[in-house]
Structures are given as C-alpha cells and as structure tokens.
Scaffold this motif. Structure first.
Motif, PDB file in Angstrom:
ATOM      1  N   GLU A 190       0.833  -1.211   0.000  1.00 25.07           N
ATOM      2  CA  GLU A 190       0.000   0.000   0.000  1.00 25.07           C
ATOM      3  C   GLU A 190       0.861   1.251   0.000  1.00 25.07           C
ATOM      4  OE1 GLU A 190      -3.630   0.485   1.619  1.00 25.07           O
ATOM      5  OE2 GLU A 190      -4.104  -1.628   1.954  1.00 25.07           O
ATOM      6  N   ILE A 191       0.454   2.237  -0.800  1.00 27.63           N
ATOM      7  CA  ILE A 191       1.092   3.544  -0.791  1.00 27.63           C
ATOM      8  C   ILE A 191       0.021   4.601  -0.527  1.00 27.63           C
ATOM      9  CG2 ILE A 191       3.028   2.885  -2.275  1.00 27.63           C
ATOM     10  CD1 ILE A 191       1.590   4.138  -4.647  1.00 27.63           C
ATOM     11  N   PRO A 192       0.393   5.710   0.141  1.00 27.28           N
ATOM     12  CA  PRO A 192      -0.634   6.682   0.552  1.00 27.28           C
ATOM     13  C   PRO A 192      -1.193   7.523  -0.585  1.00 27.28           C
ATOM     14  CG  PRO A 192       1.548   7.428   1.227  1.00 27.28           C
ATOM     15  CD  PRO A 192       1.712   6.031   0.718  1.00 27.28           C
ATOM     16  N   HIS A 193      -0.412   7.751  -1.630  1.00 26.08           N
ATOM     17  CA  HIS A 193      -0.897   8.483  -2.793  1.00 26.08           C
ATOM     18  C   HIS A 193      -0.057   8.051  -4.004  1.00 26.08           C
ATOM     19  CE1 HIS A 193       2.522  11.318  -2.647  1.00 26.08           C
ATOM     20  NE2 HIS A 193       2.331  11.313  -1.339  1.00 26.08           N
ATOM     21  N   PRO A 194      -0.525   8.301  -5.219  1.00 24.26           N
ATOM     22  CA  PRO A 194       0.115   7.712  -6.395  1.00 24.26           C
ATOM     23  C   PRO A 194       1.575   8.087  -6.606  1.00 24.26           C
ATOM     24  CG  PRO A 194      -2.095   8.463  -6.958  1.00 24.26           C
ATOM     25  CD  PRO A 194      -1.800   8.964  -5.581  1.00 24.26           C
ATOM     26  N   ARG A 195       2.020   9.214  -6.073  1.00 27.97           N
ATOM     27  CA  ARG A 195       3.404   9.641  -6.276  1.00 27.97           C
ATOM     28  C   ARG A 195       4.297   9.349  -5.077  1.00 27.97           C
ATOM     29  NH1 ARG A 195       0.089  13.155  -8.972  1.00 27.97           N
ATOM     30  NH2 ARG A 195       0.605  13.558 -11.155  1.00 27.97           N
ATOM     31  N   ALA A 196       3.777   8.608  -4.116  1.00 32.07           N
ATOM     32  CA  ALA A 196       4.557   8.325  -2.912  1.00 32.07           C
ATOM     33  C   ALA A 196       5.726   7.399  -3.194  1.00 32.07           C
ATOM     34  CB  ALA A 196       3.660   7.720  -1.833  1.00 32.07           C
ATOM     35  N   ALA A 197       5.550   6.450  -4.110  1.00 32.49           N
ATOM     36  CA  ALA A 197       6.606   5.493  -4.465  1.00 32.49           C
ATOM     37  C   ALA A 197       6.248   4.893  -5.810  1.00 32.49           C
ATOM     38  CB  ALA A 197       6.727   4.397  -3.407  1.00 32.49           C
ATOM     39  N   GLU A 198       7.263   4.469  -6.536  1.00 31.79           N
ATOM     40  CA  GLU A 198       6.994   3.839  -7.828  1.00 31.79           C
ATOM     41  C   GLU A 198       6.548   2.395  -7.622  1.00 31.79           C
ATOM     42  OE1 GLU A 198       9.017   2.976 -12.202  1.00 31.79           O
ATOM     43  OE2 GLU A 198      10.066   4.222 -10.724  1.00 31.79           O
ATOM     44  N   LEU A 206       6.403  -1.238  -8.487  1.00 28.09           N
ATOM     45  CA  LEU A 206       7.207  -2.194  -9.250  1.00 28.09           C
ATOM     46  C   LEU A 206       6.528  -3.556  -9.328  1.00 28.09           C
ATOM     47  CD1 LEU A 206      10.710  -1.265  -7.794  1.00 28.09           C
ATOM     48  CD2 LEU A 206       9.612  -0.410  -9.885  1.00 28.09           C
ATOM     49  N   GLY A 207       5.512  -3.743  -8.545  1.00 31.32           N
ATOM     50  CA  GLY A 207       4.706  -4.956  -8.531  1.00 31.32           C
ATOM     51  C   GLY A 207       3.348  -4.580  -7.977  1.00 31.32           C
ATOM     52  N   TRP A 208       2.590  -5.572  -7.525  1.00 29.03           N
ATOM     53  CA  TRP A 208       1.224  -5.342  -7.062  1.00 29.03           C
ATOM     54  C   TRP A 208       1.200  -4.281  -5.952  1.00 29.03           C
ATOM     55  CZ3 TRP A 208      -2.251  -9.782  -4.737  1.00 29.03           C
ATOM     56  CH2 TRP A 208      -3.561  -9.310  -4.578  1.00 29.03           C
ATOM     57  N   THR A 209       0.573  -3.162  -6.233  1.00 25.48           N
ATOM     58  CA  THR A 209       0.547  -2.014  -5.323  1.00 25.48           C
ATOM     59  C   THR A 209      -0.854  -1.426  -5.314  1.00 25.48           C
ATOM     60  OG1 THR A 209       2.856  -1.530  -5.882  1.00 25.48           O
ATOM     61  CG2 THR A 209       1.606   0.229  -4.823  1.00 25.48           C
ATOM     62  N   ARG A 210      -1.277  -0.975  -4.134  1.00 24.41           N
ATOM     63  CA  ARG A 210      -2.628  -0.421  -3.956  1.00 24.41           C
ATOM     64  C   ARG A 210      -2.548   1.008  -3.462  1.00 24.41           C
ATOM     65  NH1 ARG A 210      -6.673  -1.992   1.043  1.00 24.41           N
ATOM     66  NH2 ARG A 210      -8.634  -1.195   0.179  1.00 24.41           N
ATOM     67  N   CYS A 211      -3.452   1.851  -3.951  1.00 19.83           N
ATOM     68  CA  CYS A 211      -3.583   3.221  -3.475  1.00 19.83           C
ATOM     69  C   CYS A 211      -5.052   3.548  -3.295  1.00 19.83           C
ATOM     70  CB  CYS A 211      -2.922   4.204  -4.451  1.00 19.83           C
ATOM     71  SG  CYS A 211      -3.103   5.924  -3.966  1.00 19.83           S
ATOM     72  N   ARG A 212      -5.416   4.033  -2.129  1.00 27.68           N
ATOM     73  CA  ARG A 212      -6.812   4.356  -1.850  1.00 27.68           C
ATOM     74  C   ARG A 212      -7.114   5.843  -2.043  1.00 27.68           C
ATOM     75  NH1 ARG A 212      -8.058   0.860   3.572  1.00 27.68           N
ATOM     76  NH2 ARG A 212      -5.792   0.846   3.846  1.00 27.68           N
ATOM     77  N   THR A 213      -6.184   6.587  -2.634  1.00 30.73           N
ATOM     78  CA  THR A 213      -6.431   7.996  -2.987  1.00 30.73           C
ATOM     79  C   THR A 213      -6.036   8.214  -4.445  1.00 30.73           C
ATOM     80  OG1 THR A 213      -4.233   8.608  -2.149  1.00 30.73           O
ATOM     81  CG2 THR A 213      -6.097   8.842  -0.639  1.00 30.73           C
ATOM     82  N   PRO A 214      -6.771   7.598  -5.400  1.00 30.95           N
ATOM     83  CA  PRO A 214      -6.364   7.672  -6.802  1.00 30.95           C
ATOM     84  C   PRO A 214      -6.475   9.053  -7.413  1.00 30.95           C
ATOM     85  CG  PRO A 214      -8.521   6.642  -6.618  1.00 30.95           C
ATOM     86  CD  PRO A 214      -7.986   6.778  -5.213  1.00 30.95           C
ATOM     87  N   ARG A 215      -7.155   9.980  -6.743  1.00 34.41           N
ATOM     88  CA  ARG A 215      -7.336  11.316  -7.320  1.00 34.41           C
ATOM     89  C   ARG A 215      -6.084  12.175  -7.191  1.00 34.41           C
ATOM     90  NH1 ARG A 215     -11.342   9.202  -4.825  1.00 34.41           N
ATOM     91  NH2 ARG A 215     -13.459   9.149  -5.661  1.00 34.41           N
ATOM     92  N   GLY A 216      -5.077  11.694  -6.448  1.00 35.37           N
ATOM     93  CA  GLY A 216      -3.842  12.452  -6.318  1.00 35.37           C
ATOM     94  C   GLY A 216      -3.367  12.509  -4.883  1.00 35.37           C
ATOM     95  N   THR A 217      -2.467  13.421  -4.611  1.00 38.32           N
ATOM     96  CA  THR A 217      -1.904  13.541  -3.273  1.00 38.32           C
ATOM     97  C   THR A 217      -2.940  14.066  -2.298  1.00 38.32           C
ATOM     98  OG1 THR A 217      -1.121  15.745  -3.821  1.00 38.32           O
ATOM     99  CG2 THR A 217       0.423  13.938  -4.122  1.00 38.32           C
ATOM    100  N   PRO A 218      -2.866  13.650  -1.050  1.00 41.49           N
ATOM    101  CA  PRO A 218      -3.854  14.109  -0.061  1.00 41.49           C
ATOM    102  C   PRO A 218      -3.816  15.624   0.097  1.00 41.49           C
ATOM    103  CG  PRO A 218      -2.529  12.281   0.800  1.00 41.49           C
ATOM    104  CD  PRO A 218      -1.890  12.704  -0.461  1.00 41.49           C
TER     105      PRO A 218
END
Length: 361
Positions: A339-347, A349-361
């Motif tokens: 899990e990453i907190p927002h789409p630009r938090a980390a690249e 490289l494999g199965w990754t989830r983000c619950r804020t797809p609209r961008g950074t909080p």
C-alpha cells in the motif's frame, strides 16, 4: 426446391467493402461466469463478464458505437476509410465494425504487436501501418499517433475515431452495464482494467446509479502514467498508458491497483487450468484483484470484465520460453498488495494499492 443463398451486396462505388449489417446483433450479450479458481489463494468467488465470447471481442462494442455515432453526425461518410491507433484489441473491434458498416480500416500499430494478431487483423481485411520505435516522450502510443496523423493527411475523407478522447467509446459499454444489472441482484465491488478509459467510464455511471454504494477498483499496469506514476516501458499490452486520455477519469475510482506482468501471467495460467476461461494481461490483472477483493470482504458481490480470450497470447503469456526469458515464472504472487498513501509516494514495481487515486492528499 432448394433456394440459392442471397447474393452479397454489391461493392460500393468508392471501393469500400460492402456493409454486412447482419453482423451487428452478434455484439455483446456475453455470459457472466462465476470464478472460484485460487489466484493463487482461495477466495469466495467473483463474477466475470466473458467478452471473448462476443463477436469482435469487448472493443467491438466501442468500435460500433464510435463509427455509428460519427455516421449519425455526418463526420464519417458512407464508405470512407477509418484510421486508428491500436495495440491490438480495439483493432479487432474496428475490423468487425468496418465489415458491418462498410468501411475500409487502416490500423496504426507498432512492432511490439504480436505476429499472430497482425495476421488476424490482415485476415479480417484491415491494413496495418507499423511504427518501429517508441517516441522519446509518450512511448509507443505517441509514436503511433504521429504516424496516424501522417496516414490521415494522405487519405482523403478518412475518419479518426480517437478512442482515447471520444465519448462514444464509453457509450458503447452502456449495453454491458445493462447486461450486468439484468443478471445480478446486487453488486458491491466492480473491478475494471484501465487503458483508454472506455469500458470503465461506460460501466461506472449506470452501475452506480443502480447501486449507489458501489465500490470501484481500477487496475493499471506498472509503468503506466494514468494515475500519476512515471511512464516506463511496459511488457503488458491492453492496459495502462503513457499518455492521459480524457476518457480516464480518476475521480470515478475508489482505489487503484498496479499489477506487474509476472502477477498477471500467474493469474492467467491458473485461470486456464482451473476455470478453463482465461485471457491475456488485462484478464490476469483484474482476476487477481477481483479474487483479493472477494477474499477481503467475505459476502461481498464482486464483478469484473475479462476483455478477451487467450488466443492472441499463446506466444507470450502462455509460452514457457517467453515467460522464462522475461523472468515471469519465478515467484508466487503475494496474498495482497503493497500500500502507498498516494500515487506519487513510491513507484509501483509490482502489485501495489492506493486508496487515494485522485492524487496527493
């Protein structure tokens, strides 16, 4: 007395193929299958719309919608040439729509397009233009679009559907939404692969109106720029993008998962062995996430779409040598995503989830 079969329609004066409107009723009305195969872990099951069993595949819905819409508005003249960029799946749908509506089809692809798909498209009457190197910015898609504009310039009267931005693309999937709503009494989670944004945008609106609390999960490819990740060279075809189509609307999604090629291959092969129905990169990716969603919320009704079947992937996803060469057979996928907190938090490289797809909080 035996009657002779009716003669086919005469060729048009423009040299276009004769229209075969009797093909149009073959689009859609695909089955909804219950999938229980462990992927790789056991799960309660999810529903999968088997678009490989509709004529022209899933994107025949979009192709017919875009061409009929253009004809209705007078943008596409009878018998005029249709030119579009494709990584393969929409090309098959456009080849179908071109035959049904009587339009020559020119498809701009790239040299990553599988030889079997090239042969299939040419067999269906499409002409192919292939670019041989990606653009420095925007990759293969940008290179294909540059060639597409060259083809348009030298083809009088040609029409470009512009699948990435054409609202008739998502409109083509309203029929699929109606088929899902007719079949299911309830739906809690919808899992959609995301590329041009057509089928996700076409499904989410009507299904959310039917079930207002519907939770929508988008599935993207690692290396895709659609939701704020850096664009990279991608092995997987059919999902993800190096450009930003207007039909992709991040605000429609409650969360995003990025899937890598090894994880998609593993799911595809498990589906083929355990459910008989399977497909390519997009199918493996959404199946893995749908199984996870069904496991994460026991009792929830989860549905997804398998965009196509396995046949175009016999030399990639289902080829042992290809998978070994690309390092796709080494590990069993994790039970769940990083899990990453927002789409630009980390690249991813494999199965990754983000619950804020609209961008950074």
């Amino acid at each position: 007395m035996t009657l002779a079969p009716p003669l086919p329609p005469p060729p048009s004066r423009t040299g276009a193929p004769p229209a075969e409107p009797g093909l149009l009723p073959l689009v859609g009305r695909t089955p909804l299958a219950r999938i229980h195969t462990p992927l790789p872990h056991p799960h309660p099951g999810f529903w999968a719309k088997l678009e490989c069993l509709g004529a022209g595949g899933m994107k025949a819905r979009a192709a017919v919608s875009m061409l009929t819409g253009a004809r209705r508005r007078g943008e596409l003249a009878p018998g005029a040439t249709v030119v579009e960029s494709t990584s393969g799946t929409l090309g098959i749908g456009l080849a179908f729509a071109g035959q049904a509506l009587g339009h020559p089809v020119v498809l701009v692809g790239d040299t990553e397009l599988e030889p079997s798909v090239r042969r299939l498209l040419r067999s269906h009457g499409a002409l192919l233009e292939l670019v041989d190197r990606p653009a420095p910015h925007g990759g293969w898609q940008a290179a294909r679009l540059a060639r597409l504009r060259e083809v348009l310039a030298r083809t009088p009267g040609a029409y470009w559907p512009d699948q990435y931005n054409n609202p008739d693309n998502p409109a083509g999937y309203l029929s699929m939404a109606a088929e899902i709503a007719e079949r299911l009494d309830h739906l809690d989670v919808l899992v959609c692969s995301v590329g041009t944004g057509g089928h996700s945008a076409g499904l989410i609106g009507p299904l959310r109106r039917r079930w207002p609390r519907l939770h929508v999960v988008g599935v993207d490819s690692v290396g895709s720029a659609l939701f704020g990740q850096p664009a990279r060279t991608r092995l997987m075809r059919g999902l993800g993008s190096s450009i930003h189509p207007r039909n992709v609307r991040p605000e429609l999604f409650d969360e995003i998962h990025w899937i890598g090629p090894a994880e998609a291959v593993d799911a595809c092969r498990r589906l083929a062995r355990g459910s008989f129905v399977s497909g390519g990169w997009s199918t493996g990716a959404v199946a893995l996430v749908a199984a996870w969603a069904a496991r994460a919320e026991p009792g929830a009704a989860v549905a997804t779409v398998f965009p196509d079947g396995p046949h175009r992937y016999l030399d990639t996803v289902y080829d042992d040598d290809f998978c070994r060469t690309h390092g796709l057979t080494a590990a069993v996928p994790a039970a769940g995503p990083l899990e990453i907190p927002h789409p630009r938090a980390a690249e991813a490289l494999g199965w990754t989830r983000c619950r804020t797809p609209r961008g950074t909080p």
